[in-house]
Design an enzyme around this catalytic site. Structure first.
Site, mmCIF file in Angstrom:
data_model
loop_
_atom_site.group_PDB
_atom_site.id
_atom_site.type_symbol
_atom_site.label_atom_id
_atom_site.label_comp_id
_atom_site.label_asym_id
_atom_site.label_seq_id
_atom_site.Cartn_x
_atom_site.Cartn_y
_atom_site.Cartn_z
ATOM 1 N N SER A 59 0.809 -1.218 0.000
ATOM 2 C CA SER A 59 0.000 0.000 0.000
ATOM 3 C C SER A 59 0.847 1.275 0.000
ATOM 4 C CB SER A 59 -0.952 -0.051 1.200
ATOM 5 O OG SER A 59 -1.889 0.989 1.146
ATOM 6 N N ASP B 239 10.465 4.684 -10.124
ATOM 7 C CA ASP B 239 10.060 5.222 -11.424
ATOM 8 C C ASP B 239 10.771 6.523 -11.770
ATOM 9 O OD1 ASP B 239 8.392 3.090 -11.578
ATOM 10 O OD2 ASP B 239 6.530 4.225 -11.791
ATOM 11 N N LYS C 13 -0.646 -4.128 -3.243
ATOM 12 C CA LYS C 13 -1.938 -3.530 -2.918
ATOM 13 C C LYS C 13 -1.999 -2.146 -3.549
ATOM 14 C CE LYS C 13 -5.040 -1.960 0.747
ATOM 15 N NZ LYS C 13 -5.233 -0.619 0.165
#
Length: 536
Positions: free
Chosen positions: A302, A313, A327
């Site tokens: 999460s 990224d 999640k």
């Protein structure tokens, strides 16, 4: 016939006058989401209303209307995704405490030893410490009622110790070396709940911060830790998110912001009925330079995956460990009038490269979803990188270096570290599950606290000089035999002992000092941490 006519009459009333149980479901939803409800004759909602009324008024035996409605809510949510859930008022309170950052109480860390509450540590500057309660004290009475030797559940003891801020509680305490009972009047207060597990310099110029969850106070705690480490010369940082189950999205965004350049995308959320919302860095972070390594494992989930995904990224740091939980669903709380809550999934969240990292699931099949860890272990994914396969359709590129990363289920680390099943043996897991290890630690620290404090005045002297007595290991083995727990063979026993000794030493350090010292010892055998140190 009269009863049937009465039910038909009730069912024809406007929704505001129908049964109480249904109002619990509808009122907050209409005020919260501000949508219209169609109560025409063929409405599914009308069907549910009639069913509830019929059961409550016609069923052969007495029914608990509140439970009936709760079961209906749980049944509806069960057919959605694995993270849309219902919690009653008691469950909501227990669930929120770790995230809110505080609760009202007396301020002690404790554990149960032979049906007696043993104070591990009083909270620094907390109510108990202020009146003179010490580590090692046994609390045996609360407001003149005995809680020791009466087989009282731990939850009931906590209920008696906790209470509204400003109220007082009388504690009867037995202290080693003092013959008579000691009595303290403790004024309850707000007790902080930390979400940062450890902050320390793991090597010269390299700081280490471990975050347990993302709560309301996590960002403040994190920045206090960063300030402390920078004063000690930190240049690079290892951010440990192993076993971090997540928490508040906003806390994750605040922490990711500290690492990223202005206007760098951190995360965005989007759903069928929820417009895309983007969260970007403001460029004012205090960790814009220096190396960053983020540690993850199969229990990292999460909000922790938001931080990991953003750093990966944006090519800001290196992710080390094993593929995270996966999640990627956003829940919004829907508060109900009785204090209960629905946590309803309203959107997916996406990493800056556009990855949805929610792992696949079948609606209504919670059992299969919960078996994911066992399936990963069985398929070899946790022990062998080559066992992990991603479809080409899940391929994405990082935003600066154009490196290949994958969506479709968790954050795949840049550096894979396999799970060492030889270090943490089946025998060790059984010892831990039966609380044999923790109980042995509590008895040892209770009997030797003063001597240890005198012999090892600093953690450094303890770290370098303490060796666990063989008698403690013998006691653990004797208790294991008593509970019919045995190693498979001598080889398993010999693999178990080194890690068991380290864990016991770390637990003793935790009780003498704090969690920083615990992780300083445990991290010496944490393969993910050690790989990060090699890379940095």
């Amino acid at each position: 016939m009269k009863l049937n006519r009465r039910i038909k009459s009730i069912c024809s009333l406007p929704i505001g006058r129908a049964g109480v149980g249904l109002l619990l479901l509808l009122v907050p939803l209409t005020s919260f989401a501000q949508f219209r409800i169609n109560l025409g004759g063929g409405s599914p909602l009308r069907k549910l209303q009639i069913a509830e009324m019929a059961i409550n008024n016609l069923y052969v035996d007495t029914v608990n209307e509140e439970k009936l409605v709760e079961d209906a809510i749980r049944g509806m949510l069960k057919e959605l995704d694995p993270h849309s859930t219902y919690a009653n008022a008691k469950e909501v309170k227990a669930m929120n405490e770790p995230l809110q950052g505080n609760f009202d109480g007396i301020g002690v860390q404790f554990n149960m030893v032979e049906d007696t509450l043993l104070v591990i540590q009083p909270t620094t500057n907390g109510p108990s410490e202020k009146v003179g309660i010490l580590a090692g004290d046994r609390i045996v009475t609360v407001n003149d009622s005995s809680i020791a030797g009466v087989k009282m559940p731990k939850e009931e003891i906590m209920k008696r110790l906790r209470g509204p801020r400003g109220t007082k509680v009388k504690l009867g305490i037995v202290r080693r070396g003092v013959k008579e009972m000691l009595y303290f009047s403790v004024k309850r207060d707000k007790i902080p709940v930390k979400s940062i597990d450890a902050v320390y310099m793991i090597r010269p110029q390299v700081g280490y911060i471990r975050i347990g969850n993302f709560g309301a106070t996590t960002y403040t705690e994190f920045m206090e830790g960063v300030e402390r480490l920078q004063q000690q010369g930190m240049r690079d940082l290892i951010l440990d998110l192993e076993d971090n189950g997540g928490g508040y999205l906003q806390s994750a965004v605040q922490i990711a912001n500290e690492f990223l350049q202005k206007n760098d995308l951190i995360v965005y959320t989007e759903g069928l009925r929820t417009r895309r919302q983007e969260y970007k860095a403001d460029g004012k972070g205090r960790l814009l330079s220096g190396k960053v390594i983020v540690l993850v494992n199969e229990l990292t989930a999460s909000a922790a995956e938001i931080v990991s995904g953003a750093i990966q990224d944006q090519d800001r740091g290196t992710i080390v460990g094993r593929r995270s939980f996966g999640k990627g669903l956003v829940q919004r709380p829907v508060d109900l009038p009785d204090g209960s809550m629905i946590r309803l999934t309203i959107a997916h969240y996406y990493t800056p490269a556009g990855r949805c990292i929610q792992k696949p699931y079948k609606k209504g099949d919670l059992k299969e979803y919960e078996m994911d860890f066992e399936n990963r272990l069985k398929h070899g994914e946790l022990t062998n990188r080559d066992s992990i396969h991603f479809a080409d359709s899940l391929k994405c590129l990082t935003l600066r270096k154009q490196r290949t990363v994958y969506g479709g289920g968790g954050i795949m680390p840049d550096e894979f570290v396999p799970l060492d099943t030889l270090q943490y043996t089946r025998f060790h897991r059984q010892l831990a599950a039966k609380s044999i290890i923790i109980n042995a630690n509590l008895k040892y620290i209770d009997n030797n606290r003063k001597q240890l404090k005198k012999q090892y005045p600093t953690f450094e002297s303890f770290r370098d000089g303490f060796q666990l007595p063989q008698s403690v290991i013998d006691g653990i083995m004797a208790e294991a035999t008593k509970q019919k727990i045995k190693p498979k063979d001598d080889a398993e026993l010999q693999r178990t002992l080194p890690y068991l000794r380290l864990q016991m030493k770390a637990l003793i350090a935790r009780d003498l000092w704090d969690m920083d010292e615990y992780f300083q010892l445990m991290n010496t055998k944490n393969h993910i941490v050690q790989r990060a140190l090699q890379l940095i």
